[in-house]
Enzyme design. Structure first.
Site, mmCIF file in Angstrom:
data_model
loop_
_atom_site.group_PDB
_atom_site.id
_atom_site.type_symbol
_atom_site.label_atom_id
_atom_site.label_comp_id
_atom_site.label_asym_id
_atom_site.label_seq_id
_atom_site.Cartn_x
_atom_site.Cartn_y
_atom_site.Cartn_z
ATOM 1 N N ASP A 91 0.803 -1.207 0.000
ATOM 2 C CA ASP A 91 0.000 0.000 0.000
ATOM 3 C C ASP A 91 0.846 1.271 0.000
ATOM 4 O O ASP A 91 2.070 1.216 -0.013
ATOM 5 C CB ASP A 91 -0.968 -0.018 1.181
ATOM 6 C CG ASP A 91 -2.158 -0.942 0.930
ATOM 7 O OD1 ASP A 91 -2.387 -1.305 -0.232
ATOM 8 O OD2 ASP A 91 -2.841 -1.284 1.905
ATOM 9 N N PHE A 92 0.172 2.391 0.036
ATOM 10 C CA PHE A 92 0.762 3.697 -0.250
ATOM 11 C C PHE A 92 2.089 3.954 0.467
ATOM 12 O O PHE A 92 3.076 4.352 -0.153
ATOM 13 C CB PHE A 92 -0.253 4.784 0.114
ATOM 14 C CG PHE A 92 0.092 6.151 -0.403
ATOM 15 C CD1 PHE A 92 0.045 6.409 -1.766
ATOM 16 C CD2 PHE A 92 0.434 7.169 0.449
ATOM 17 C CE1 PHE A 92 0.349 7.669 -2.261
ATOM 18 C CE2 PHE A 92 0.743 8.428 -0.035
ATOM 19 C CZ PHE A 92 0.695 8.684 -1.387
#
Length: 275
Positions: free
Chosen positions: A106-107
């Site tokens: 994820d980010f």
């Protein structure tokens, strides 16, 4: 034999779903004949998309990429956030029109991301049934609940979701003198935000998360935002060939959520010789 949409996805930049739309809109020919059906095609079938020839399928290739934080693993983000497939991130590879991510980070998760030219290879590597271990290091704040660590090690249910065994080891050098410390996390699944949820259940907050290794592949010698090719072992090729893979483009979630990176360097990963 392959479905036409799958063959197009393997030989172009389009996803399988996008290829299916192009077929239905009459943009594809097979052996000189226009088709609007997702027919079966062979390796020698001559396929064109908007008049351009789709290259025949080639042997699967595998790459490792050091994903930086602050970027998504997806082909497109409607919110406009940067993705690893945008210009300036994953370097282009000559002769490769499309790379498929093995799972997601994820980010704000950093570290090892595997990418393949072959959807079946990517799917095999990311499926929990394959039993492939992933190792992370996390910079955490708080005091670990030792009883919960034992529960995680044998498999735990968190917020109604059942997780397979998760091994958490403290870095003794930082644990002895700081409330914040590095922990090493090993798992063989990869559900959405699994590492953070598991560590939160154990009483600590993750402030930075780095994936060190995925099966036999690790970050050794790879700089942030760099890409290089690794060999696919014969036994992995055989396993992919033998396993029935789900005919889907869906990808799994990642293990990250937002957190601030400390200035302390993560402990060096145990080196794993690449195949």
């Amino acid at each position: 034999l392959w479905r036409l949409s799958k063959r197009i996805a393997h030989g172009s930049r389009w996803s399988r779903r996008q290829a299916l739309d192009l077929i239905r809109n009459g943009k594809v020919t097979v052996d000189g004949h226009k088709t609007v059906d997702n027919v079966m095609v062979g390796p020698s079938s001559a396929i064109t998309l908007n008049g351009a020839l789709i290259r025949p399928p080639s042997e699967a290739r595998l790459f490792r990429y050091f994903k930086p934080d602050g970027v998504l693993v997806t082909n497109y983000d409607p919110g406009g956030r940067p993705t690893v497939f945008d210009e300036g991130y994953i370097p282009r590879v000559e002769g490769v029109s499309r790379l498929i991510a093995v799972g997601r980070l994820d980010f704000n998760t950093e570290g090892l991301l595997l990418l393949s030219t072959c959807g079946e290879t990517a799917r095999y590597l990311e499926r929990p049934s394959s039993g492939i271990e992933r190792t992370y290091v996390a910079w955490v704040s708080g005091v670990l609940n030792q009883e919960m660590l034992k529960t995680l090690a044998s498999g735990a249910e968190i917020d109604g979701i059942r997780y397979r065994p998760i091994k958490v080891e403290e870095d003794q050098q930082t644990a002895a003198s700081h409330r914040k410390r590095w922990v090493r996390v090993t798992l063989a699944e990869g559900k959405n935000r699994e590492v953070r949820k598991a560590l939160a259940a154990a009483g600590v907050k993750v402030m930075r998360l780095v994936r060190l290794s995925y099966g036999p592949y690790d970050l050794h010698g790879l700089e942030p935002n760099a890409l290089d090719e690794v060999k696919i072992a014969p036994d992995l090729r055989q396993a992919v060939a033998e396993q029935k893979v789900l005919d889907s483009d869906e990808r799994r979630g990642g293990d990250d959520e937002e957190g601030g990176p400390p200035t302390t360097k993560p402990p060096s990963p145990k080196r794993v010789v690449l195949n």
